[in-house]
Design a protein around this motif. Structure first.
Motif, PDB file in Angstrom:
ATOM      1  N   SER A   1     -10.670 -31.334   4.161  1.00  0.00           N
ATOM      2  CA  SER A   1     -11.804 -32.203   4.463  1.00  0.00           C
ATOM      3  C   SER A   1     -13.094 -31.402   4.677  1.00  0.00           C
ATOM      4  O   SER A   1     -14.185 -31.929   4.512  1.00  0.00           O
ATOM      5  CB  SER A   1     -11.518 -33.064   5.694  1.00  0.00           C
ATOM      6  OG  SER A   1     -11.235 -32.257   6.805  1.00  0.00           O
TER       7      SER A   1
ATOM      8  N   ALA B   1     -11.426 -34.948  16.064  1.00  0.00           N
ATOM      9  CA  ALA B   1     -11.507 -36.410  16.019  1.00  0.00           C
ATOM     10  C   ALA B   1     -11.151 -36.934  14.628  1.00  0.00           C
ATOM     11  O   ALA B   1     -11.253 -36.225  13.625  1.00  0.00           O
ATOM     12  CB  ALA B   1     -12.921 -36.851  16.397  1.00  0.00           C
ATOM     13  N   ASP B   2     -10.755 -38.192  14.569  1.00  0.00           N
ATOM     14  CA  ASP B   2     -10.516 -38.927  13.321  1.00  0.00           C
ATOM     15  C   ASP B   2      -9.437 -38.318  12.437  1.00  0.00           C
ATOM     16  O   ASP B   2      -9.531 -38.343  11.213  1.00  0.00           O
ATOM     17  CB  ASP B   2     -11.816 -39.068  12.514  1.00  0.00           C
ATOM     18  CG  ASP B   2     -12.888 -39.831  13.274  1.00  0.00           C
ATOM     19  OD1 ASP B   2     -12.528 -40.727  14.066  1.00  0.00           O
ATOM     20  OD2 ASP B   2     -14.073 -39.520  13.088  1.00  0.00           O
TER      21      ASP B   2
ATOM     22  N   SER C   1      -6.979 -32.936   6.639  1.00  0.00           N
ATOM     23  CA  SER C   1      -6.607 -34.259   7.125  1.00  0.00           C
ATOM     24  C   SER C   1      -5.420 -34.756   6.310  1.00  0.00           C
ATOM     25  O   SER C   1      -5.125 -34.231   5.237  1.00  0.00           O
ATOM     26  CB  SER C   1      -7.780 -35.238   7.029  1.00  0.00           C
ATOM     27  OG  SER C   1      -8.046 -35.544   5.684  1.00  0.00           O
TER      28      SER C   1
END
Length: 135
Positions: free
Chosen positions: A80, A40-41, A93
């Motif tokens: 990250s 996610a994200d 990321s």
């Protein structure tokens, strides 16, 4: 003279095949095997197969970013979540992680949140199998 030309031609034709067999990373396939899982994200988790060398993780995310995500070679990739010994994965990321310092060094590390490099530099490690010491 004819023999010398023929010998040079044979060396030029055989050298790429021999270097690939030895494992110097010359050719169309990356030297490291990795799996990249989108989370996610905009977070991507990289697992290296058969090694825990930092260059394997950078190779995996760099190759994935350029070939799959179609990012430019100048796109920066950030750690990250650093390498964890038991899990053997690293999370990356394309945006700097919140609250982390922008860590740009000449050291290839997977243990510092915020450490980053360009996608092109990361992908370049895929073709450099000589420095894989298997740490």
């Amino acid at each position: 003279m004819r023999f010398i030309k023929l010998a040079c031609l044979m060396v030029a034709l055989v050298t790429p095949a021999v270097s690939q067999a030895v494992g110097y990373g010359v050719g169309a396939r990356p030297a490291f095997r990795t799996t990249v899982t989108p989370l996610a994200d905009g977070i991507y988790e990289v697992a290296a197969i058969g090694t825990s060398a930092p260059v394997a993780y950078w190779c995996g995310i760099g190759d994935f970013a350029i070939r799959t995500l179609r990012t430019s070679a100048t796109q920066r990739i950030y750690i990250s979540k650093p390498y964890e010994r038991g899990v053997r994965t690293v999370q990356f990321s394309l945006t700097p992680p919140a609250g982390a310092e922008d860590v740009t060094t000449y050291s290839v590390t997977v243990k510092t949140v915020g450490a980053n490099m360009t996608a092109g530099s990361a992908q370049g490690y895929c073709y450099d199998n000589v420095i894989d010491f298997g740490f």
